[in-house]
Motif scaffolding. Structure first.
Motif, PDB file in Angstrom:
ATOM      1  N   ALA A  27       1.012  -0.844  -0.626  1.00 34.40           N
ATOM      2  CA  ALA A  27      -0.450  -0.208  -0.369  1.00 34.40           C
ATOM      3  C   ALA A  27       1.064   0.900   0.111  1.00 34.40           C
ATOM      4  O   ALA A  27       0.934   2.305  -0.292  1.00 34.40           O
ATOM      5  CB  ALA A  27      -1.160  -0.040   0.989  1.00 34.40           C
ATOM      6  N   ALA A  28       2.176   0.956   0.582  1.00 26.96           N
ATOM      7  CA  ALA A  28       2.751   2.702   0.835  1.00 26.96           C
ATOM      8  C   ALA A  28       3.142   2.143  -0.627  1.00 26.96           C
ATOM      9  O   ALA A  28       3.721   3.570  -1.325  1.00 26.96           O
ATOM     10  CB  ALA A  28       3.617   2.544   2.136  1.00 26.96           C
ATOM     11  N   VAL A  29       3.537   1.733  -1.529  1.00 28.78           N
ATOM     12  CA  VAL A  29       4.867   1.764  -2.548  1.00 28.78           C
ATOM     13  C   VAL A  29       3.355   1.655  -3.437  1.00 28.78           C
ATOM     14  O   VAL A  29       4.226   3.203  -4.639  1.00 28.78           O
ATOM     15  CB  VAL A  29       5.010   1.128  -2.712  1.00 28.78           C
ATOM     16  N   ARG A  30       2.411   1.582  -3.574  1.00 27.04           N
ATOM     17  CA  ARG A  30       0.929   2.433  -4.348  1.00 27.04           C
ATOM     18  C   ARG A  30       0.930   3.681  -4.319  1.00 27.04           C
ATOM     19  O   ARG A  30       1.263   4.372  -5.531  1.00 27.04           O
ATOM     20  CB  ARG A  30       0.497   1.496  -4.209  1.00 27.04           C
ATOM     21  N   ALA A  31       0.825   3.772  -2.873  1.00 33.22           N
ATOM     22  CA  ALA A  31       0.493   5.511  -2.812  1.00 33.22           C
ATOM     23  C   ALA A  31       1.976   6.196  -2.911  1.00 33.22           C
ATOM     24  O   ALA A  31       1.802   7.323  -3.350  1.00 33.22           O
ATOM     25  CB  ALA A  31       0.406   5.454  -1.125  1.00 33.22           C
ATOM     26  N   SER A  32       2.977   5.782  -3.049  1.00 30.12           N
ATOM     27  CA  SER A  32       3.978   6.450  -3.469  1.00 30.12           C
ATOM     28  C   SER A  32       4.614   6.256  -5.106  1.00 30.12           C
ATOM     29  O   SER A  32       6.086   6.695  -5.425  1.00 30.12           O
ATOM     30  CB  SER A  32       5.256   6.309  -2.531  1.00 30.12           C
ATOM     31  N   GLY A  96      14.057   4.369  -0.660  1.00 28.03           N
ATOM     32  CA  GLY A  96      13.115   5.090  -0.917  1.00 28.03           C
ATOM     33  C   GLY A  96      11.956   5.765   0.352  1.00 28.03           C
ATOM     34  O   GLY A  96      11.333   4.572   0.897  1.00 28.03           O
ATOM     35  N   ALA A  97      11.740   6.984   0.058  1.00 26.02           N
ATOM     36  CA  ALA A  97      10.468   7.113   0.760  1.00 26.02           C
ATOM     37  C   ALA A  97       9.056   6.668   0.567  1.00 26.02           C
ATOM     38  O   ALA A  97       8.773   6.437  -0.919  1.00 26.02           O
ATOM     39  CB  ALA A  97      11.187   8.931   1.138  1.00 26.02           C
ATOM     40  N   PHE A  98       8.198   7.476   1.701  1.00 25.62           N
ATOM     41  CA  PHE A  98       7.121   6.586   1.804  1.00 25.62           C
ATOM     42  C   PHE A  98       6.164   7.957   1.637  1.00 25.62           C
ATOM     43  O   PHE A  98       6.614   8.574   2.965  1.00 25.62           O
ATOM     44  CB  PHE A  98       6.495   5.501   2.112  1.00 25.62           C
ATOM     45  N   VAL A  99       5.351   7.797   0.974  1.00 22.44           N
ATOM     46  CA  VAL A  99       4.126   9.569   1.291  1.00 22.44           C
ATOM     47  C   VAL A  99       3.175   8.913   2.419  1.00 22.44           C
ATOM     48  O   VAL A  99       3.342   7.446   2.707  1.00 22.44           O
ATOM     49  CB  VAL A  99       3.318   9.196  -0.017  1.00 22.44           C
ATOM     50  N   PRO A 100       3.269   9.947   3.447  1.00 22.62           N
ATOM     51  CA  PRO A 100       3.425  11.513   3.574  1.00 22.62           C
ATOM     52  C   PRO A 100       4.356  11.320   4.233  1.00 22.62           C
ATOM     53  O   PRO A 100       4.802  12.616   4.552  1.00 22.62           O
ATOM     54  CB  PRO A 100       2.816  11.482   4.120  1.00 22.62           C
ATOM     55  N   TYR A 101       5.246  10.993   4.634  1.00 25.10           N
ATOM     56  CA  TYR A 101       6.668  10.803   5.440  1.00 25.10           C
ATOM     57  C   TYR A 101       8.221  11.945   4.576  1.00 25.10           C
ATOM     58  O   TYR A 101       9.186  12.297   4.949  1.00 25.10           O
ATOM     59  CB  TYR A 101       7.703  10.071   6.212  1.00 25.10           C
TER      60      TYR A 101
END
Length: 187
Positions: A27-32, A96-101
């Motif tokens: 989910a974090a990858v898809r959101a980012s 890689g960073a994740f959104v929202p961070y």
């Protein structure tokens, strides 16, 4: 929410990726996806994630997560790839960073912890980061942590459907930004 951090400091902790991270990671990858664009490809499905975890054997690859210690949320991902011991004592970073961070300091704080882990616990002598030209946020991140530019590797990695050039950046134990406990001079 696992809290068995390898190292934690302030609001950030790093821990190994585990099978139970599958849904949150994907989910974090898809959101980012927009953030990562053509810079990197991370596991965004259950199958890809399972293959990723299986590859993290701790001898040749460490899959690490940067976490917000207050919430346990995933703020980013760091891999220590192609770990080689003996005369080389080296690993290649992937991250890689994740959104929202993204852009909030979690990646930088997490990378500092990964550097400590790599030099103090894995006893490495060298970390490499290979960055596509034009990826300014990634370049600034490694520069902030003392990595030095070593050169350009043409057609280095196959990403987003094409072979991409990469700048090679490295951090070695003689750099004053490496934690003192990790300075394992073997010359």
């Amino acid at each position: 929410m696992p809290t068995d951090y390898l190292i934690a400091e302030g609001p950030v902790g790093i821990r190994r990726v585990v099978p139970g991270d599958r849904d949150a990671f994907a989910a974090a990858v898809r959101a980012s996806a927009d953030l990562h664009g053509g810079w990197l490809a991370l596991a965004d499905s259950a199958e890809a994630f399972d293959a990723y975890v299986a590859a993290c054997d701790r001898r040749t690859k460490e899959g690490l997560l940067i976490c917000d210690r207050e919430t346990g949320d995933l703020a980013g991902s760091v891999n220590l790839n192609t770990i080689v011991h003996g005369r080389f004592e080296n690993a290649a970073l992937g991250y890689g960073a994740f959104v929202p961070y993204a852009g909030k300091g979690f990646m930088s704080a997490g990378l500092a912890l990964v550097i400590r882990f790599a030099f103090e616990q894995l006893n490495l002598h060298r970390l490499e980061a290979n960055i596509q030209p034009g990826n300014e946020p990634s370049r600034r991140l490694v520069q902030r942590h003392g990595f030095r530019f070593e050169g350009l590797s043409p057609d280095y990695l196959f990403i987003d459907g094409a072979w991409r050039d990469h700048e090679r950046w490295a951090l070695i134990t003689d750099n004053p930004q490496v934690p003192a406990a990790g300075r394992n001079d073997r010359r």
